[in-house]
Design a protein around this motif. Structure first.
Motif, PDB file in Angstrom:
ATOM      1  N   MET A  94      -6.586   6.591 -20.124  1.00  0.00           N
ATOM      2  CA  MET A  94      -6.841   6.527 -17.971  1.00  0.00           C
ATOM      3  C   MET A  94      -6.716   5.064 -18.224  1.00  0.00           C
ATOM      4  O   MET A  94      -6.377   5.077 -17.566  1.00  0.00           O
ATOM      5  CB  MET A  94      -8.085   7.063 -18.269  1.00  0.00           C
ATOM      6  CG  MET A  94      -8.139   8.215 -17.219  1.00  0.00           C
ATOM      7  SD  MET A  94      -6.536   9.577 -16.927  1.00  0.00           S
ATOM      8  CE  MET A  94      -7.019   9.911 -15.249  1.00  0.00           C
ATOM      9  N   LYS A  95      -7.044   4.200 -18.772  1.00  0.00           N
ATOM     10  CA  LYS A  95      -6.581   3.194 -18.483  1.00  0.00           C
ATOM     11  C   LYS A  95      -4.876   2.678 -17.750  1.00  0.00           C
ATOM     12  O   LYS A  95      -4.586   1.640 -17.563  1.00  0.00           O
ATOM     13  CB  LYS A  95      -7.773   1.754 -18.692  1.00  0.00           C
ATOM     14  CG  LYS A  95      -9.108   1.847 -18.912  1.00  0.00           C
ATOM     15  CD  LYS A  95      -9.689   1.096 -19.342  1.00  0.00           C
ATOM     16  CE  LYS A  95     -11.719   1.087 -19.055  1.00  0.00           C
ATOM     17  NZ  LYS A  95     -11.922  -0.293 -19.357  1.00  0.00           N
ATOM     18  N   SER A  96      -4.411   2.641 -19.758  1.00  0.00           N
ATOM     19  CA  SER A  96      -3.514   2.526 -19.105  1.00  0.00           C
ATOM     20  C   SER A  96      -2.192   3.132 -18.526  1.00  0.00           C
ATOM     21  O   SER A  96      -1.400   2.829 -17.917  1.00  0.00           O
ATOM     22  CB  SER A  96      -2.572   3.157 -21.189  1.00  0.00           C
ATOM     23  OG  SER A  96      -2.597   4.511 -21.229  1.00  0.00           O
ATOM     24  N   LEU A  97      -3.131   4.294 -17.925  1.00  0.00           N
ATOM     25  CA  LEU A  97      -2.103   4.798 -16.804  1.00  0.00           C
ATOM     26  C   LEU A  97      -2.516   4.771 -15.871  1.00  0.00           C
ATOM     27  O   LEU A  97      -1.651   4.013 -15.062  1.00  0.00           O
ATOM     28  CB  LEU A  97      -2.510   6.361 -16.748  1.00  0.00           C
ATOM     29  CG  LEU A  97      -2.110   6.933 -15.586  1.00  0.00           C
ATOM     30  CD1 LEU A  97      -0.572   6.986 -15.980  1.00  0.00           C
ATOM     31  CD2 LEU A  97      -1.973   8.457 -15.188  1.00  0.00           C
ATOM     32  N   GLU A  98      -3.528   4.027 -15.318  1.00  0.00           N
ATOM     33  CA  GLU A  98      -4.119   2.785 -14.495  1.00  0.00           C
ATOM     34  C   GLU A  98      -3.759   2.173 -14.864  1.00  0.00           C
ATOM     35  O   GLU A  98      -2.520   1.162 -13.267  1.00  0.00           O
ATOM     36  CB  GLU A  98      -5.453   2.904 -13.936  1.00  0.00           C
ATOM     37  CG  GLU A  98      -6.122   4.345 -14.233  1.00  0.00           C
ATOM     38  CD  GLU A  98      -7.492   3.523 -13.907  1.00  0.00           C
ATOM     39  OE1 GLU A  98      -8.074   2.670 -14.490  1.00  0.00           O
ATOM     40  OE2 GLU A  98      -8.296   5.157 -13.635  1.00  0.00           O
ATOM     41  N   LYS A  99      -3.151   0.854 -15.824  1.00  0.00           N
ATOM     42  CA  LYS A  99      -2.212  -0.602 -15.869  1.00  0.00           C
ATOM     43  C   LYS A  99      -1.108  -0.021 -15.575  1.00  0.00           C
ATOM     44  O   LYS A  99      -0.339  -0.979 -14.496  1.00  0.00           O
ATOM     45  CB  LYS A  99      -3.016  -0.716 -16.830  1.00  0.00           C
ATOM     46  CG  LYS A  99      -2.067  -2.454 -17.557  1.00  0.00           C
ATOM     47  CD  LYS A  99      -2.498  -3.007 -18.374  1.00  0.00           C
ATOM     48  CE  LYS A  99      -2.312  -4.013 -18.269  1.00  0.00           C
ATOM     49  NZ  LYS A  99      -0.679  -4.756 -18.859  1.00  0.00           N
ATOM     50  N   ALA A 100      -0.030   0.825 -15.968  1.00  0.00           N
ATOM     51  CA  ALA A 100       0.740   1.242 -15.421  1.00  0.00           C
ATOM     52  C   ALA A 100       1.685   1.296 -14.499  1.00  0.00           C
ATOM     53  O   ALA A 100       2.314   0.812 -13.517  1.00  0.00           O
ATOM     54  CB  ALA A 100       1.547   2.352 -16.914  1.00  0.00           C
ATOM     55  N   THR A 101       0.430   2.006 -13.460  1.00  0.00           N
ATOM     56  CA  THR A 101       1.274   2.099 -11.959  1.00  0.00           C
ATOM     57  C   THR A 101       1.079   0.928 -11.428  1.00  0.00           C
ATOM     58  O   THR A 101       1.650   0.689 -10.238  1.00  0.00           O
ATOM     59  CB  THR A 101       0.145   3.564 -11.903  1.00  0.00           C
ATOM     60  OG1 THR A 101      -0.234   5.284 -12.717  1.00  0.00           O
ATOM     61  CG2 THR A 101      -0.075   3.943 -10.177  1.00  0.00           C
ATOM     62  N   ALA A 102      -0.544   0.462 -11.585  1.00  0.00           N
ATOM     63  CA  ALA A 102      -0.484  -0.915 -11.072  1.00  0.00           C
ATOM     64  C   ALA A 102       0.368  -1.786 -11.224  1.00  0.00           C
ATOM     65  O   ALA A 102       1.430  -2.179 -10.423  1.00  0.00           O
ATOM     66  CB  ALA A 102      -1.985  -1.422 -11.849  1.00  0.00           C
ATOM     67  N   ASP A 103       0.862  -1.752 -12.199  1.00  0.00           N
ATOM     68  CA  ASP A 103       2.329  -2.565 -12.660  1.00  0.00           C
ATOM     69  C   ASP A 103       3.291  -2.301 -12.215  1.00  0.00           C
ATOM     70  O   ASP A 103       4.890  -2.474 -11.325  1.00  0.00           O
ATOM     71  CB  ASP A 103       2.673  -2.187 -14.172  1.00  0.00           C
ATOM     72  CG  ASP A 103       1.485  -3.207 -15.111  1.00  0.00           C
ATOM     73  OD1 ASP A 103       0.686  -4.843 -14.714  1.00  0.00           O
ATOM     74  OD2 ASP A 103       1.583  -3.626 -16.118  1.00  0.00           O
ATOM     75  N   TYR A 104       3.616  -0.163 -11.773  1.00  0.00           N
ATOM     76  CA  TYR A 104       4.527   0.004 -11.575  1.00  0.00           C
ATOM     77  C   TYR A 104       4.854  -0.656  -9.814  1.00  0.00           C
ATOM     78  O   TYR A 104       5.474  -0.887  -9.232  1.00  0.00           O
ATOM     79  CB  TYR A 104       4.710   1.360 -11.721  1.00  0.00           C
ATOM     80  CG  TYR A 104       5.574   1.867 -10.162  1.00  0.00           C
ATOM     81  CD1 TYR A 104       7.079   2.291 -10.724  1.00  0.00           C
ATOM     82  CD2 TYR A 104       5.103   2.761  -9.164  1.00  0.00           C
ATOM     83  CE1 TYR A 104       8.024   2.903 -10.554  1.00  0.00           C
ATOM     84  CE2 TYR A 104       6.050   3.231  -8.315  1.00  0.00           C
ATOM     85  CZ  TYR A 104       7.466   3.225  -8.746  1.00  0.00           C
ATOM     86  OH  TYR A 104       8.377   4.079  -8.169  1.00  0.00           O
ATOM     87  N   GLU A 105       3.650  -0.650  -9.094  1.00  0.00           N
ATOM     88  CA  GLU A 105       3.410  -0.650  -7.466  1.00  0.00           C
ATOM     89  C   GLU A 105       3.604  -2.429  -7.170  1.00  0.00           C
ATOM     90  O   GLU A 105       4.330  -2.479  -6.439  1.00  0.00           O
ATOM     91  CB  GLU A 105       1.848  -0.594  -7.437  1.00  0.00           C
ATOM     92  CG  GLU A 105       1.798   0.962  -7.073  1.00  0.00           C
ATOM     93  CD  GLU A 105       2.609   1.778  -6.521  1.00  0.00           C
ATOM     94  OE1 GLU A 105       3.147   1.152  -5.143  1.00  0.00           O
ATOM     95  OE2 GLU A 105       2.888   3.052  -6.573  1.00  0.00           O
ATOM     96  N   ARG A 106       3.539  -3.201  -8.706  1.00  0.00           N
ATOM     97  CA  ARG A 106       3.664  -4.627  -8.027  1.00  0.00           C
ATOM     98  C   ARG A 106       5.385  -5.107  -8.255  1.00  0.00           C
ATOM     99  O   ARG A 106       5.351  -5.865  -7.501  1.00  0.00           O
ATOM    100  CB  ARG A 106       2.916  -5.477  -9.431  1.00  0.00           C
ATOM    101  CG  ARG A 106       1.435  -5.498  -8.334  1.00  0.00           C
ATOM    102  CD  ARG A 106       0.702  -6.968  -9.845  1.00  0.00           C
ATOM    103  NE  ARG A 106       0.800  -6.380 -10.648  1.00  0.00           N
ATOM    104  CZ  ARG A 106       0.086  -5.873 -11.739  1.00  0.00           C
ATOM    105  NH1 ARG A 106      -1.534  -5.205 -10.463  1.00  0.00           N
ATOM    106  NH2 ARG A 106      -0.571  -5.370 -12.721  1.00  0.00           N
ATOM    107  N   ALA A 107       5.535  -4.140  -8.839  1.00  0.00           N
ATOM    108  CA  ALA A 107       7.053  -4.342  -9.488  1.00  0.00           C
ATOM    109  C   ALA A 107       7.976  -3.722  -8.563  1.00  0.00           C
ATOM    110  O   ALA A 107       8.603  -4.452  -7.707  1.00  0.00           O
ATOM    111  CB  ALA A 107       7.403  -4.056 -10.672  1.00  0.00           C
TER     112      ALA A 107
END
Length: 98
Positions: free
Chosen positions: A1-14
């Motif tokens: 789950m952490k990798s999905l949350e991290k990917a989502t956060a990275d996506y939002e920042r980008a």
């Protein structure tokens, strides 16, 4: 789950960075276009000032223009030659891009 949350956060920042960059680009483009218009207006005003300083009537100005075209044909050709290399360069650029 952490990798999905991290990917989502990275996506939002980008996405936020991209939107901020787009806003800066649009603001820069707007400033550039305004500066371009101001430059053209200043050039036009300078041309008008020069023409008015010649203190000629419209008919005298037309006659002067015709005389310049006939008496200085080499000058007109030189100006055309200066423009042509740029056009040829741009044609080469578009051919290379295709």
């Amino acid at each position: 789950m952490k990798s999905l949350e991290k990917a989502t956060a990275d996506y939002e920042r980008a996405k936020e960075k991209m939107e901020a960059s787009k806003a800066r680009y649009e603001a820069d483009l707007k400033r550039f276009k305004a500066a371009e218009v101001a430059k053209t207006e200043a050039e036009n005003l300078e041309i008008v000032r020069i023409i008015r300083a010649m203190d000629m009537s419209i008919s005298e100005l037309e006659a002067f223009k015709k005389r310049m075209k006939t008496e200085l044909p080499g000058r007109v050709e030189i100006q055309k030659e200066e423009i042509e290399p740029d056009d040829e360069f741009r044609e080469n650029e578009t051919e290379e891009e295709v």
